[in-house]
Design a protein around this motif. Structure first.
Motif, PDB file in Angstrom:
ATOM      1  N   TRP A  28       0.856  -1.183   0.000  1.00 40.05           N
ATOM      2  CA  TRP A  28       0.000   0.000   0.000  1.00 40.05           C
ATOM      3  C   TRP A  28       0.887   1.226   0.000  1.00 40.05           C
ATOM      4  N   GLY A  29       0.373   2.343  -0.449  1.00 41.39           N
ATOM      5  CA  GLY A  29       1.156   3.575  -0.493  1.00 41.39           C
ATOM      6  C   GLY A  29       2.385   3.413  -1.354  1.00 41.39           C
ATOM      7  N   GLY A  30       3.542   3.717  -0.807  1.00 42.59           N
ATOM      8  CA  GLY A  30       4.784   3.659  -1.562  1.00 42.59           C
ATOM      9  C   GLY A  30       5.225   2.272  -1.959  1.00 42.59           C
ATOM     10  N   ASP A  31       4.667   1.230  -1.312  1.00 42.59           N
ATOM     11  CA  ASP A  31       5.012  -0.156  -1.648  1.00 42.59           C
ATOM     12  C   ASP A  31       3.951  -0.831  -2.508  1.00 42.59           C
ATOM     13  N   PHE A  32       3.012  -0.055  -3.018  1.00 43.81           N
ATOM     14  CA  PHE A  32       1.867  -0.587  -3.760  1.00 43.81           C
ATOM     15  C   PHE A  32       2.285  -1.197  -5.100  1.00 43.81           C
ATOM     16  N   VAL A  33       1.744  -2.374  -5.397  1.00 42.28           N
ATOM     17  CA  VAL A  33       1.921  -3.030  -6.698  1.00 42.28           C
ATOM     18  C   VAL A  33       0.534  -3.433  -7.182  1.00 42.28           C
ATOM     19  N   LEU A  34       0.187  -3.043  -8.384  1.00 38.29           N
ATOM     20  CA  LEU A  34      -1.090  -3.403  -9.000  1.00 38.29           C
ATOM     21  C   LEU A  34      -0.803  -4.401 -10.104  1.00 38.29           C
ATOM     22  N   ALA A  35      -1.670  -5.403 -10.263  1.00 36.10           N
ATOM     23  CA  ALA A  35      -1.388  -6.455 -11.248  1.00 36.10           C
ATOM     24  C   ALA A  35      -2.673  -7.047 -11.804  1.00 36.10           C
ATOM     25  N   LEU A  36      -2.515  -7.706 -12.944  1.00 34.36           N
ATOM     26  CA  LEU A  36      -3.605  -8.508 -13.493  1.00 34.36           C
ATOM     27  C   LEU A  36      -3.052  -9.597 -14.398  1.00 34.36           C
ATOM     28  N   ARG A  37      -3.858 -10.620 -14.571  1.00 36.38           N
ATOM     29  CA  ARG A  37      -3.542 -11.695 -15.507  1.00 36.38           C
ATOM     30  C   ARG A  37      -4.209 -11.307 -16.822  1.00 36.38           C
ATOM     31  N   VAL A  38      -3.441 -11.199 -17.888  1.00 35.45           N
ATOM     32  CA  VAL A  38      -3.978 -10.789 -19.188  1.00 35.45           C
ATOM     33  C   VAL A  38      -4.916 -11.868 -19.719  1.00 35.45           C
ATOM     34  N   GLU A  39      -6.100 -11.432 -20.125  1.00 33.50           N
ATOM     35  CA  GLU A  39      -7.100 -12.310 -20.720  1.00 33.50           C
ATOM     36  C   GLU A  39      -7.352 -11.869 -22.163  1.00 33.50           C
ATOM     37  N   ALA A  40      -8.062 -12.686 -22.902  1.00 34.88           N
ATOM     38  CA  ALA A  40      -8.381 -12.356 -24.293  1.00 34.88           C
ATOM     39  C   ALA A  40      -9.103 -11.013 -24.391  1.00 34.88           C
ATOM     40  N   LYS A  41      -9.931 -10.681 -23.396  1.00 32.29           N
ATOM     41  CA  LYS A  41     -10.687  -9.422 -23.426  1.00 32.29           C
ATOM     42  C   LYS A  41      -9.779  -8.192 -23.341  1.00 32.29           C
ATOM     43  N   HIS A  42      -8.539  -8.368 -22.920  1.00 33.17           N
ATOM     44  CA  HIS A  42      -7.584  -7.264 -22.825  1.00 33.17           C
ATOM     45  C   HIS A  42      -6.777  -7.062 -24.106  1.00 33.17           C
ATOM     46  N   CYS A  43      -6.910  -7.983 -25.051  1.00 36.69           N
ATOM     47  CA  CYS A  43      -6.029  -8.000 -26.225  1.00 36.69           C
ATOM     48  C   CYS A  43      -6.637  -7.333 -27.447  1.00 36.69           C
ATOM     49  N   ASN A  44      -5.758  -6.874 -28.316  1.00 40.51           N
ATOM     50  CA  ASN A  44      -6.180  -6.282 -29.582  1.00 40.51           C
ATOM     51  C   ASN A  44      -6.193  -7.360 -30.670  1.00 40.51           C
ATOM     52  N   GLY A  45      -6.376  -6.947 -31.908  1.00 42.51           N
ATOM     53  CA  GLY A  45      -6.429  -7.887 -33.028  1.00 42.51           C
ATOM     54  C   GLY A  45      -5.122  -8.605 -33.294  1.00 42.51           C
ATOM     55  N   ARG A  46      -4.029  -8.117 -32.735  1.00 42.55           N
ATOM     56  CA  ARG A  46      -2.719  -8.770 -32.902  1.00 42.55           C
ATOM     57  C   ARG A  46      -2.416  -9.727 -31.756  1.00 42.55           C
TER      58      ARG A  46
END
Length: 137
Positions: A28-46
């Motif tokens: 939290w605060g200065g040690d905060f890390v945000l993350a996600l697992r990439v899914e097909a819904k996050h991707c473009n046509g490539r």
């Protein structure tokens, strides 16, 4: 979905993040890390994560880290967001964003961050945020 140890669902989210989630965090605060697992819904046509999705993730990480460096958090609005793309993420990749808060003043806050996949930096971001009055619901 495989989530690395130490990460939990982001405890405070928004309608925009709900659309791209699930989003995870640790620290939290200065040690905060945000993350996600990439899914097909996050991707473009490539078949790589869309730059707009990465921009949204970077904006959220910079904003959350900067707002929550104190308790209570300071309400912020993004004034400027600049990104440099140096790589890509694909479906199945785990993307982590770390943040370096440069300065948080009475009117403006400044933060930088990196998005990393498997140890490789794929995005560098710089954000400027306006310190605002709390929202009235």
């Amino acid at each position: 979905m495989n989530v690395p140890e130490g990460f939990a669902p982001l405890p405070r989210t928004s309608p925009a993040l709900d659309l791209i989630g699930p989003v995870y965090a640790k620290g939290w605060g200065g040690d905060f890390v945000l993350a996600l697992r990439v899914e097909a819904k996050h991707c473009n046509g490539r078949h790589v994560m869309h730059g707009g999705m990465l921009a949204t993730l970077m904006d959220a990480a910079l904003g959350y880290a900067t707002a929550f460096v104190t308790d209570p958090p300071v309400p912020l609005l993004t004034a400027s967001l600049a990104l440099d793309f140096a790589g890509a993420a694909r479906a199945g990749d785990w993307v982590e964003v770390t943040v370096d808060i440069q300065k948080r003043g009475a009117r403006l806050a400044f933060a930088n961050g990196f998005a990393v996949v498997a140890g490789e930096r794929i995005v560098r971001a710089s954000g400027v945020f306006m310190v605002t009055a709390p929202a009235i619901d």
